[in-house]
Design a protein around this motif. Structure first.
Motif, PDB file in Angstrom:
ATOM      1  N   HIS A 386       0.432  -1.223  -0.183  1.00  0.00           N
ATOM      2  CA  HIS A 386      -0.146  -0.508  -0.265  1.00  0.00           C
ATOM      3  C   HIS A 386       0.823   1.456   0.213  1.00  0.00           C
ATOM      4  O   HIS A 386       0.232   2.696  -0.408  1.00  0.00           O
ATOM      5  CB  HIS A 386      -0.900   0.112   1.363  1.00  0.00           C
ATOM      6  CG  HIS A 386      -2.289  -0.647   1.112  1.00  0.00           C
ATOM      7  ND1 HIS A 386      -2.707  -1.595   1.875  1.00  0.00           N
ATOM      8  CD2 HIS A 386      -2.639  -1.873   0.034  1.00  0.00           C
ATOM      9  CE1 HIS A 386      -3.699  -2.148   1.671  1.00  0.00           C
ATOM     10  NE2 HIS A 386      -3.301  -2.498   0.807  1.00  0.00           N
ATOM     11  N   THR A 389       1.759   2.533  -4.024  1.00  0.00           N
ATOM     12  CA  THR A 389       0.389   2.931  -4.634  1.00  0.00           C
ATOM     13  C   THR A 389       0.070   4.080  -3.428  1.00  0.00           C
ATOM     14  O   THR A 389       0.088   5.429  -4.612  1.00  0.00           O
ATOM     15  CB  THR A 389      -0.716   2.036  -3.821  1.00  0.00           C
ATOM     16  OG1 THR A 389      -0.841   0.928  -4.385  1.00  0.00           O
ATOM     17  CG2 THR A 389      -1.741   2.590  -5.052  1.00  0.00           C
ATOM     18  N   GLY A 416      -7.231   1.898   2.825  1.00  0.00           N
ATOM     19  CA  GLY A 416      -8.226   1.632   2.124  1.00  0.00           C
ATOM     20  C   GLY A 416      -9.481   1.621   1.484  1.00  0.00           C
ATOM     21  O   GLY A 416      -9.446   2.076   0.051  1.00  0.00           O
ATOM     22  N   TRP A 417     -10.083   3.248   2.230  1.00  0.00           N
ATOM     23  CA  TRP A 417     -10.726   4.493   1.520  1.00  0.00           C
ATOM     24  C   TRP A 417     -10.449   5.015   0.592  1.00  0.00           C
ATOM     25  O   TRP A 417     -10.424   5.132  -1.028  1.00  0.00           O
ATOM     26  CB  TRP A 417     -11.449   4.104   2.480  1.00  0.00           C
ATOM     27  CG  TRP A 417     -12.850   4.439   3.129  1.00  0.00           C
ATOM     28  CD1 TRP A 417     -12.798   3.638   4.306  1.00  0.00           C
ATOM     29  CD2 TRP A 417     -13.888   4.648   2.961  1.00  0.00           C
ATOM     30  NE1 TRP A 417     -13.450   2.601   4.078  1.00  0.00           N
ATOM     31  CE2 TRP A 417     -14.692   3.629   3.670  1.00  0.00           C
ATOM     32  CE3 TRP A 417     -14.807   4.775   1.659  1.00  0.00           C
ATOM     33  CZ2 TRP A 417     -16.567   3.384   3.768  1.00  0.00           C
ATOM     34  CZ3 TRP A 417     -16.068   4.973   1.569  1.00  0.00           C
ATOM     35  CH2 TRP A 417     -16.518   3.988   2.685  1.00  0.00           C
ATOM     36  N   THR A 420      -9.225   2.299  -2.081  1.00  0.00           N
ATOM     37  CA  THR A 420     -10.190   1.776  -3.242  1.00  0.00           C
ATOM     38  C   THR A 420     -10.751   2.505  -3.713  1.00  0.00           C
ATOM     39  O   THR A 420     -11.450   2.748  -5.143  1.00  0.00           O
ATOM     40  CB  THR A 420     -10.951   0.865  -2.348  1.00  0.00           C
ATOM     41  OG1 THR A 420      -9.734  -0.575  -2.347  1.00  0.00           O
ATOM     42  CG2 THR A 420     -11.682   0.010  -3.108  1.00  0.00           C
ATOM     43  N   ASP A 421     -11.632   3.485  -3.146  1.00  0.00           N
ATOM     44  CA  ASP A 421     -12.673   4.131  -3.704  1.00  0.00           C
ATOM     45  C   ASP A 421     -12.334   5.503  -3.770  1.00  0.00           C
ATOM     46  O   ASP A 421     -12.824   5.959  -5.011  1.00  0.00           O
ATOM     47  CB  ASP A 421     -13.511   4.661  -1.777  1.00  0.00           C
ATOM     48  CG  ASP A 421     -14.356   3.452  -1.827  1.00  0.00           C
ATOM     49  OD1 ASP A 421     -15.213   2.659  -2.200  1.00  0.00           O
ATOM     50  OD2 ASP A 421     -14.010   2.639  -0.932  1.00  0.00           O
ATOM     51  N   GLY A 424     -10.403   5.226  -6.825  1.00  0.00           N
ATOM     52  CA  GLY A 424     -11.142   4.190  -7.977  1.00  0.00           C
ATOM     53  C   GLY A 424     -11.958   5.450  -8.678  1.00  0.00           C
ATOM     54  O   GLY A 424     -11.824   5.713 -10.011  1.00  0.00           O
ATOM     55  N   LYS A 461     -20.718   4.880   1.302  1.00  0.00           N
ATOM     56  CA  LYS A 461     -19.769   4.717  -0.110  1.00  0.00           C
ATOM     57  C   LYS A 461     -21.040   5.438  -1.220  1.00  0.00           C
ATOM     58  O   LYS A 461     -21.000   6.674  -2.171  1.00  0.00           O
ATOM     59  CB  LYS A 461     -20.258   3.764  -0.510  1.00  0.00           C
ATOM     60  CG  LYS A 461     -19.313   2.805   0.302  1.00  0.00           C
ATOM     61  CD  LYS A 461     -18.753   1.487  -0.450  1.00  0.00           C
ATOM     62  CE  LYS A 461     -17.832   0.283   0.401  1.00  0.00           C
ATOM     63  NZ  LYS A 461     -16.893   0.668   0.070  1.00  0.00           N
TER      64      LYS A 461
END
Length: 548
Positions: A386, A389, A416-417, A420-421, A424, A461
């Motif tokens: 991570h 990234t 993670g948020w 991923t979110d 994305g 979300k």
């Protein structure tokens, strides 16, 4: 039969505020050579084709990084991307008679700090040379470079690869840096097919470059791409180059050869001017396979220059490869040796503006990407992959740290948020981190609502999706307007669960027979009915009690 000459119409060259006709297309300055042209310096890579023997590939890189400087390497002309053609050209850049080079101090310092960051030995004395070749976009007929004694030598670059089934394992490799040299860039040739002309833009002519020459220590496209990405991050961290590959600020030449293990290296082919790490990996892997197939079919690999056609996904021959004798290197007579100092050799009573002090620059080196990744893992407890990234996306690490400071959520959940979110959404809309309509402060507020139990994860979300519309509403306001707060009334949830059970008698019967996996389907139905506002833990508890 000699290769056909390429005719260029150069009569329209303008020094200031030039303009181009419609239909001009930019190409590399290498002119394609007909397939029938002879190739020199070619030798066979293997005496006999050996289909049963394994092959090993060898990859070396030459990376040209445009130095981040307001002016060019040897003139006072401004450096600016996408300026009007031929609007940033001095008399020296155009090679008018009687003009002389004046070395840019900023470019020297950028090369020194890059060499220090790559563990190089900095030469206190380095020399400039002329490298001769003839293209329309090189008006002097030679490039000023450092062939005999470059500014930095014998360094190393460590880079990491994510491997394994889920890319969870990280291995670190090292490539040796042969040298870093200062040199000037050429102009651009633009081929106008509609008018059958080649146009020249000299804005880039004379821009300062650092050429980082890597030894052939890599074996595939993935390794080469990882090394270039790491170098790109280092350059950006140092501020020595913006290293934007899309704008041509970082261009890579890959030297590729194959051989049987235990035998001498095969003939190498050079793939020129690759401006994308992804295309670099594809070009190298294609070239490796091409050479293997050529040798296994009884052919020979030619010592040639090739280009990568990303649309076709293949490399294409351009011309035979020059040797040093073709370039006719000679000392640059208009530039004296470049002398650098350290604290011990610094002359007395010398102004800091008169010399470049290696030790002074060494003391001001920032944390490099490897150190930043280690700190991220140590401080926040996130996974090593991570950290890669977060650092690879410009501005994402800073975004993450600002969110962590503003939220009560565990950093491992926050990442993670982010990855991923948030990432994305950014990828979907092709936006940079700094262009995100959701600020770190707003995301932190949203995650606090989730962490404090005011909303569920599915609702969070939904709220993030609303925030992404860029209307400026806070998460709390969106939750209030859309009535998305978590349902905490146990009796209300009990009635909803009973209604769901009555509408799904088949699933209820399955659960009573002992198939507990079906329970998740009922929980999902409750969430659907409440639009994600039900606490799944509480819902599970109520359903289990009703079904007992």
């Amino acid at each position: 039969m000699a290769a056909p000459l390429l005719r260029r119409n150069l009569s329209w060259l303008r020094m200031k505020n030039g303009s181009f006709g419609h239909g001009a297309k930019l190409h590399g300055r290498e002119a394609p050579v007909a397939d029938s042209a002879p190739y020199r310096n070619a030798r066979e890579a293997a005496a006999k084709p050996r289909r049963d023997a394994p092959w090993a590939a060898v990859v070396g890189l030459e990376v040209h990084a445009q130095i981040c400087s307001n002016t060019k390497l040897f003139s006072g002309s401004q450096v600016q991307f996408a300026a009007p053609p031929n609007s940033l050209v001095s008399f020296f850049d155009a090679s008018l008679p009687g003009t002389l080079p004046v070395l840019n101090r900023r470019c020297v310092e950028a090369a020194v700090i890059t060499g220090l960051a790559l563990n190089c030995t900095i030469n206190k004395k380095s020399l400039f040379d002329r490298k001769h070749y003839f293209y329309a976009d090189l008006p002097a007929g030679y490039q000023i470079t450092q062939q005999r004694l470059p500014i930095a030598v014998n360094g190393t670059l460590s880079y990491s690869l994510c491997v394994g089934k889920n890319q969870n394992d990280i291995i670190t490799k090292t490539v040796r840096i042969k040298q870093i040299q200062l040199e000037q860039d050429s102009g651009k040739s633009l081929h106008d097919d509609l008018r059958s002309q080649t146009l020249i833009d000299l804005n880039r002519a004379g821009v300062g470059l650092m050429e980082v020459v890597m030894e052939p220590d890599m074996c595939c496209g993935e390794e080469a791409a990882a090394a270039v990405r790491e170098l790109q991050l280092i350059l950006q961290t140092l501020g020595s180059s913006q290293a934007n590959m899309a704008e041509g600020q970082l261009r890579v030449d890959a030297n590729v050869s194959v051989h049987h293990p235990g035998q001498q290296y095969g003939v190498r082919a050079e793939v020129k001017n690759i401006n994308s790490a992804r295309f670099l990996a594809k070009a190298i892997d294609y070239e490796i396979q091409r050479q293997i197939e050529e040798l296994e079919n009884g052919g020979t690999v030619l010592n040639e220059t090739r280009t990568f056609d990303f649309k076709l996904g293949r490399t294409i021959a351009m011309r035979d490869k020059e040797g040093k004798q073709d370039y006719r290197f000679m000392p640059e007579p208009n530039l004296p040796p470049l002398i650098l100092h350290d604290a011990k050799s610094l002359p007395d009573n010398t102004s800091s503006q008169q010399v470049v002090n290696i030790d002074w620059l060494r003391e001001r080196l920032p944390d490099l990407p490897s150190a930043k990744r280690a700190k991220l893992v140590e401080c926040y407890g996130i996974l090593p992959q991570h950290s890669f990234t977060l650092l690879n996306e410009d501005g994402l690490m800073e975004f993450f740290e600002m969110v962590v400071k503003g939220t009560e959520m565990n950093p491992r959940k926050v990442v993670g948020w982010i990855l991923t979110d948030m990432l994305g959404y950014l990828k979907k809309h092709n936006l940079a981190v700094k262009e995100s309509p959701v600020s770190p402060t707003l995301l932190a507020e949203l995650l606090n609502l989730l962490e404090n139990g005011r909303i569920s994860s599915p609702v969070a979300k939904q709220v993030l999706e609303e925030m992404w519309k860029g209307e400026g509403k806070t998460p709390a306001l969106i939750v209030k307007e859309k009535k998305l707060e978590l349902i905490r009334d146990r009796n209300e949830l009990k009635h909803i669960c009973q209604a769901v059970m009555e509408g799904h008698q088949k699933e209820v019967a399955e659960i009573k027979k002992g198939n507990q996996k079906v329970l998740n389907k009922l929980i999902g139905q409750v969430q659907k009915k409440t639009r994600g506002r039900a606490d799944p833990v509480l819902v599970k508890e109520i359903l289990e009690k009703l079904l007992s």
